[in-house]
Design a protein around this motif. Structure first.
Motif, PDB file in Angstrom:
ATOM      1  N   SER A 357      53.615  58.231  94.642  1.00 19.96           N
ATOM      2  CA  SER A 357      54.299  57.824  93.419  1.00 19.96           C
ATOM      3  C   SER A 357      53.841  56.438  92.980  1.00 19.96           C
ATOM      4  CB  SER A 357      55.815  57.827  93.644  1.00 19.96           C
ATOM      5  OG  SER A 357      56.489  57.381  92.484  1.00 19.96           O
ATOM      6  N   ARG A 361      51.733  55.405  89.593  1.00 20.84           N
ATOM      7  CA  ARG A 361      52.207  54.378  88.650  1.00 20.84           C
ATOM      8  C   ARG A 361      51.126  53.331  88.405  1.00 20.84           C
ATOM      9  NH1 ARG A 361      56.885  54.551  91.847  1.00 20.84           N
ATOM     10  NH2 ARG A 361      56.460  52.460  92.692  1.00 20.84           N
ATOM     11  N   GLN A 362      50.367  53.013  89.445  1.00 18.12           N
ATOM     12  CA  GLN A 362      49.301  52.033  89.295  1.00 18.12           C
ATOM     13  C   GLN A 362      48.203  52.536  88.363  1.00 18.12           C
ATOM     14  OE1 GLN A 362      48.236  51.381  93.392  1.00 18.12           O
ATOM     15  NE2 GLN A 362      49.488  49.541  93.567  1.00 18.12           N
ATOM     16  N   GLU A 364      48.413  54.944  86.107  1.00 21.15           N
ATOM     17  CA  GLU A 364      48.947  55.122  84.755  1.00 21.15           C
ATOM     18  C   GLU A 364      49.154  53.779  84.066  1.00 21.15           C
ATOM     19  OE1 GLU A 364      52.472  57.402  85.301  1.00 21.15           O
ATOM     20  OE2 GLU A 364      51.419  59.341  85.366  1.00 21.15           O
ATOM     21  N   GLY A 365      49.603  52.772  84.845  1.00 20.57           N
ATOM     22  CA  GLY A 365      49.791  51.442  84.269  1.00 20.57           C
ATOM     23  C   GLY A 365      48.484  50.835  83.809  1.00 20.57           C
TER      24      GLY A 365
END
Length: 505
Positions: A357, A361-362, A364-365
């Motif tokens: 997860s 997030r990394q 996508e960020g």
């Protein structure tokens, strides 16, 4: 001034205009923020430098050409609204938001960046109906009833009257509201830009021999002849694509970008020679240290323009490899913070799903940040490539962990670390390979040309090219240091002899 000096001046101006006090207010009020007016011949790079400034300052950029704007599109369309003042009611004229102002808000919304540059090109070619409103805009940043958002600096540009029949000369009142920068074409400055942009070596080699052909605008009995920096850059992109597809380059193609019969004819002939040199001198053999004596003998007896072309071919190939090496180094550096966060997650006893997860997030960020800068016009080609490489690595790690199905986050992170370590090891091998190829280049030039002009060109290019200079400063190069010192001593000796002659000693 040249375009590089203008760029630095505008960049400093934007930074000053965006400077705030302790209360968060801009130090220079909007009414005192004079727009910059960049006045110069067409095609010298006015738009390109605005893109570079936005990318370097990480602020948004909205560009508009004013030539197609009418009063209605720039100021907005009128409509009637009903208002009450005290006990009386009136129908009042209002205006829709200007297309230009709306574009600024759209970029702010899409990118999340609240500060930027509004660049209005061909500002001195506005329509007759729009001209009276320009004074209000230049002083108060207002189009119609709508103001440019705070934090947006106005930069304008235009051509002198001799280049554009549509130019309207500004009166003193208007000029007194602007900071005027007059820019002239400068090949030396453009060559630095060309190196960063990967302009075709045949073009820079040709212009090194014939600098007068870099920029020309003249009127003849057959009409206007012109050659611009924009034309050379666009031609470069086409040449590279033609070579990829194996399509022959003819005068008809060159003539679509360079509107001067003599230059078209001479450059096309030079390009054909350049291709011949590429086949004659096996660049890969030279950089790998496998150049045979026949190649050295041929190069040593060649004319100066042929030797210059050979040096261009060798330097272009090596600098491309150095640039890729530097980009890999920066990409690996960008991965350090994400990997530290993943390591901490792995050591905290989290599950593999929690690590996945965080990894997602990394990536996508990073992707979101890249898209934000792209929409704002503040993403350089180098930053785009670096961000894409980081996102690709993170997503590859995500797939590997999902495939391995490690029960614990610590074991999953170990897989990521192994992948990163392998990439670092490959990078170190590539670095050693590039260092060896740089040594082979110096050896070839020394064996073939000695300490002549070719060695001077090599040392100079290694000094002025940012990527090459950075590579040498990071990893060293004994050949460069030795020849650089020798050339400096020779130069000092020549100056001393000249001084002695002047004193009749």
């Amino acid at each position: 001034m040249n375009i590089k000096e203008a760029k630095n001046y505008i960049k400093d101006t934007v930074r000053i205009y965006l400077k705030k006090d302790e209360e968060g207010e801009y130090r220079i009020p909007v009414v005192r923020q004079r727009p910059v007016f960049l006045l110069g011949a067409p095609g010298i790079g006015k738009t390109a430098v605005m893109e570079q400034i936005a990318q370097e300052l990480r602020i948004a950029l909205v560009s508009y050409s004013m030539t197609h704007h009418t009063r209605q599109s720039a100021l907005g369309l009128p409509f009637i609204t009903h208002k009450e003042y005290g006990e009386l009611s009136y129908d009042v004229s209002e205006y829709t938001m200007s297309e230009i102002i709306a574009s600024v808000y759209e970029v702010m919304e899409a990118s999340g960046l609240k500060e930027g540059i509004l660049f209005l090109d061909e500002i001195n070619c506005v329509s007759e109906t729009l001209a009276p409103s320009m004074l209000q805009f230049l002083q108060y940043k207002v189009f119609g009833r709508h103001q440019v958002p705070e934090g947006w600096v106005i930069v304008t540009a235009g051509n002198p009257p001799e280049y554009n029949k549509s130019v309207r000369e500004f009166d003193v009142v208007t000029l007194d509201r602007m900071k005027i920068l007059e820019v002239e074409a400068d090949y030396g400055v453009w060559k630095e830009y060309a190196a960063e942009r990967g302009i075709h070596t045949a073009i820079t080699n040709y212009l090194d021999l014939k600098k007068e052909d870099f920029y020309q605008v003249e009127t003849t009995v057959r009409g206007r002849n012109y050659i611009t920096a924009r034309g050379w850059e666009d031609l470069s992109q086409m040449l590279l694509l033609y070579e990829e597809e194996g399509i022959a380059v003819e005068e008809s193609l060159v003539g679509q970008y360079l509107r001067n019969e003599r230059v078209v004819r001479e450059f096309t002939a030079y390009y054909d020679l350049f291709q011949k040199y590429r086949n004659t001198y096996r660049v890969e053999d030279i950089l790998s240290g496998r150049a045979d004596e026949q190649v050295k003998e041929t190069a040593g007896k060649a004319d100066f323009d042929e030797r210059l072309s050979l040096m261009g071919l060798l330097l272009d190939k090596l600098q491309q490899e150095i640039r890729e090496n530097i980009q890999t180094s920066e990409m690996l550096g960008e991965l350090m913070n994400p990997l530290k966060a993943l390591k901490a997650e792995g050591e905290s006893g989290s599950s593999t799903d929690e690590l996945l997860s965080l990894l997602k997030r990394q990536s996508e960020g990073r992707q979101k940040a890249m898209e934000s800068l792209r929409k704002a016009g503040a993403l350089s080609a180098q930053d785009k490539d670096k961000s894409r490489a980081v996102v690709k690595f993170l997503r590859e790690c995500e797939k590997e962990i999902q495939t391995e199905c490690a029960p614990e986050a610590s074991a999953a992170f170990a897989r990521i670390k192994d992948k990163f370590d392998a990439r670092v090891a490959q990078y170190r091998q590539d670095t050693e390979r590039v260092k060896e190829r740089l040594h082979c280049l110096f050896t070839f030039v020394e064996d073939t040309f000695g300490s002549g002009n070719e060695m001077l060109i090599l040392v100079t290019e290694c000094t002025v090219k940012p990527d090459c200079a950075r590579f040498i400063s990071m990893y060293g190069c004994e050949d460069y240091q030795r020849h650089n010192e020798e050339l400096m001593l020779t130069e000092r000796g020549n100056r001393l002899l000249e001084q002695m002659k002047e004193l009749e000693l």
